[in-house]
Design an enzyme around this catalytic site. Sequence first.
Site, short mmCIF file in Angstrom:
data_model
loop_
_atom_site.label_atom_id
_atom_site.label_comp_id
_atom_site.label_asym_id
_atom_site.label_seq_id
_atom_site.Cartn_x
_atom_site.Cartn_y
_atom_site.Cartn_z
CG ASN A 67 52.38 -7.06 61.71
OD1 ASN A 67 52.32 -5.89 61.34
ND2 ASN A 67 51.32 -7.83 61.77
CB CYS B 92 49.36 -2.29 54.07
SG CYS B 92 48.39 -2.21 52.56
CG ASP C 31 55.05 -1.11 52.51
OD1 ASP C 31 53.85 -1.27 52.84
OD2 ASP C 31 55.43 -1.25 51.33
#
Length: 330
Positions: A145, A256, A258
């Site tokens: 993140n 994930c 993206d």
Amino acid sequence: MMGSLPISRRLVFKLRQVGIGTLGSAKSKLLILGCVALIILAVSNRNRDGSSSLIGWTGEVDLSSSPRGRYSIVMNTWKRYDLLKKSISHYASCPLLDSIHIVWSEPDPPSDSLKRYLSHVMRLSSRKDQQVELVFDINKEDSLNNRFKEIKDLKTDAVFSIDDDIIFPCSSVEFAFTVWQSAPDTMVGYVPRMHWVDQKKGNDKYRYGGWWSTWWTGTYSMVLSKAAFFHKKYLKLYTDEMPASIKEYITKNRNCEDIAMSFLVANATSSPPIWVKGKIYEIGSTGISSLGSHGERRTECINKFVDEFGRMPLVPANMKAIDSCNSWFW
């Protein structure tokens, strides 16, 4: 055959046929020849003015000093210092680059020797008329993140999100940048992916489509943030509005982020991203995508995010932006 002639030549051919067939006089022939000359002059002037990119952008207006006239690179890295050095050395030479922000999530801060080396590379590689700024964005927590954390002092609207093991020619990057300028609310990138309805599990379940499904169908609904432009406002939106459960899932599974960003932008715009053609040079050999069961894990992410968002926001598309100046065959 006439149908294969360019538009300007077809028009000339028709004018000559109509003028000569119906009038037949010397004066009418001179008139037709004058029209032909004007048409040829107009076409040649248009071609001489330079190439234009998507939606009327001609490049004649100097935006290089405005926030929308330059872009910043946000580069994710993890203990691959040789690759980081190569990437920084390359991108520092790109003409419209304003700054490079290195997303640093390692337990130890960057060494003084690494900082000195990269600073030296930046001075050597940057154009004489501009010094590109290099910033380490240090994070205490190791999480994917971090690559989408808001950057408070970011000077440009455009963010080029890139991994440290991927290199594009500056000309390709800046073509994608002009495409983004024509559609600044959407994502513009080089690596397309698709979501598909999983017919075996029902219309509300989906599966992740990798590169080969996109190549085969020409359809995509995501461009991965390993190489994509987007507006800096989405960094703030991701930081402040992305559900905590999704962020925790990404940190735990190391995957994930993206896809989550693609969901975020599509949910905000109700529009598809734009896929840009470009040459990709992968200088690394390992990564998350090389692990086993990568597709299954990405499928799980998509369905998790659909549950959290309460709907499927991704919008399919089949448009591909190509720089016609560098492509003899469209």
